[in-house]
Design a protein around this motif. Structure first.
Motif, short mmCIF file in Angstrom:
data_model
loop_
_atom_site.label_atom_id
_atom_site.label_comp_id
_atom_site.label_asym_id
_atom_site.label_seq_id
_atom_site.Cartn_x
_atom_site.Cartn_y
_atom_site.Cartn_z
N LEU A 214 0.83 -1.21 0.00
CA LEU A 214 0.00 0.00 0.00
C LEU A 214 0.86 1.26 0.00
O LEU A 214 0.60 2.20 -0.77
CB LEU A 214 -0.92 0.00 1.23
CG LEU A 214 -1.75 1.25 1.46
CD1 LEU A 214 -2.73 1.46 0.30
CD2 LEU A 214 -2.50 1.17 2.78
N VAL A 218 1.03 4.08 -3.04
CA VAL A 218 0.76 5.50 -2.85
C VAL A 218 1.97 6.34 -3.23
O VAL A 218 1.86 7.38 -3.89
CB VAL A 218 0.35 5.77 -1.38
CG1 VAL A 218 0.25 7.27 -1.12
CG2 VAL A 218 -0.98 5.09 -1.08
N ILE A 246 -0.28 7.85 5.16
CA ILE A 246 -0.80 6.55 4.73
C ILE A 246 -0.15 5.43 5.53
O ILE A 246 -0.80 4.48 5.98
CB ILE A 246 -0.57 6.35 3.22
CG1 ILE A 246 -1.54 7.21 2.42
CG2 ILE A 246 -0.72 4.88 2.84
CD1 ILE A 246 -2.99 6.81 2.57
N HIS A 249 -1.47 5.90 9.31
CA HIS A 249 -2.92 5.93 9.56
C HIS A 249 -3.70 5.10 8.54
O HIS A 249 -4.60 4.35 8.92
CB HIS A 249 -3.43 7.37 9.57
CG HIS A 249 -3.05 8.13 10.80
ND1 HIS A 249 -3.70 7.98 12.00
CD2 HIS A 249 -2.06 9.04 11.02
CE1 HIS A 249 -3.13 8.75 12.92
NE2 HIS A 249 -2.14 9.41 12.34
N GLY A 250 -3.38 5.25 7.26
CA GLY A 250 -4.13 4.53 6.24
C GLY A 250 -3.93 3.03 6.30
O GLY A 250 -4.90 2.26 6.31
N LEU A 253 -5.57 1.45 9.35
CA LEU A 253 -7.03 1.44 9.22
C LEU A 253 -7.49 0.28 8.33
O LEU A 253 -8.45 -0.43 8.65
CB LEU A 253 -7.51 2.77 8.65
CG LEU A 253 -9.03 2.94 8.49
CD1 LEU A 253 -9.72 2.88 9.85
CD2 LEU A 253 -9.35 4.27 7.80
N LEU A 254 -6.80 0.07 7.23
CA LEU A 254 -7.17 -1.00 6.31
C LEU A 254 -6.78 -2.38 6.84
O LEU A 254 -7.40 -3.38 6.48
CB LEU A 254 -6.51 -0.77 4.95
CG LEU A 254 -7.00 0.45 4.16
CD1 LEU A 254 -6.19 0.62 2.89
CD2 LEU A 254 -8.48 0.31 3.82
#
Length: 280
Positions: A214, A218, A246, A249-250, A253-254
């Protein structure tokens, strides 16, 4: 022999630092990774300011035959202080200072020593360059382990907004390190990781693989999108700040299945909700 030293010196690339900081934050210490990220960004900015402010030559400046073309390609900007030496010491010795595990400290010290040796062996730095870089790196490693970077209330977003606003004022020809460093600092300062790292190996491997996929998606995606809009310092800073957020936090979260919210954070949320109900 050059090929071996080139492989070692590539451990001092931005992408390697991004991977190591992300994995350390996701798998070992969310708070420690965030604090070390702030110290790392500050170290990056200080190195950049000194490098371009002093504008001192490299060994091959007068005689390009001293270093191979591949070696010269790893040497961006002036010579002192050595960025590879300073940033490697900041990162690896900063992690060692946080963990306080003798085996890892020995590993980190050897790795930093090898990166420093590679810069000398490739003839892209003078001994004074790497010694100054190492000294600065040690200072910022200590800061990453012992510094306090509170970002509550308006400070969480106020300082990042100021930093990104500063990049908007930089001329387009400004060396990329300034905007990259300001973007990193904005991202790490705003971050407030609230997850618990996985404890089992299956969870760690899943987070490492999916999280890095991820992050690099990004990183590369923003590079392509923002690069198409131009190479302004602000866009570059936004890219680096976005990648940091990301990562901290991103991705959590995922990947909440393996990175649950800390019990402490859950307790604070419940306490605030109870207080709001009482007020109502």
């Amino acid at each position: 022999m050059d090929s071996l030293w080139l492989a070692v010196t590539n451990l001092g690339r931005d992408e390697v630092f991004l991977v190591v900081l992300s994995l350390y934050t996701l798998l070992v210490s969310p708070r420690g990774g965030r604090d070390l990220g702030v110290a790392f960004a500050l170290s990056y900015l200080v190195n950049t300011a000194l490098k371009y402010g002093l504008n001192l030559p490299r060994p091959f400046t007068a005689d390009p035959t001293l270093a191979s073309e591949a070696a010269r390609a790893t040497a961006g900007g002036p010579g002192l202080p050595s960025g590879h030496s300073q940033m490697s010491a900041t990162l690896w010795l900063g992690i060692a200072a946080q963990l306080r595990r003798p085996a890892f400290t020995a590993f980190a010290a050897v790795l930093v020593a090898l990166v420093i040796a590679s810069r000398l062996a490739l003839h892209v730095h003078f001994p004074s360059d790497v010694l100054v870089g190492l000294g600065l790196g040690l200072g910022f490693a200590w800061l990453g382990a012992h510094g306090t970077f509170a970002n509550w209330n308006a400070a969480r977003w106020g300082l990042p907004a100021l930093l990104l606003g500063l990049t908007a004022l930089l001329p387009a020809e400004t060396p990329r390190e300034y905007s990259a460093g300001l973007g990193l600092l904005a991202g790490y300062w705003a971050a407030r990781p609230d997850f618990t790292p996985p404890r089992d190996w299956a969870g760690r491997l899943s987070v490492a693989a999916l999280g890095l996929a991820l992050i690099f998606a990004v990183y590369l995606g923003l590079g392509a999108v923002l690069g198409g809009l131009g190479h302004s310092p602000l866009l570059r800073a936004l890219r680096y700040a976005g990648v940091v957020l990301i990562a901290l936090h991103g991705a959590p979260l995922l990947l909440r299945r393996w990175l649950p919210v800390r019990l402490e954070t859950q307790g604070q949320t419940a306490h605030r909700a109870t207080g709001q109900q009482a007020e109502g």
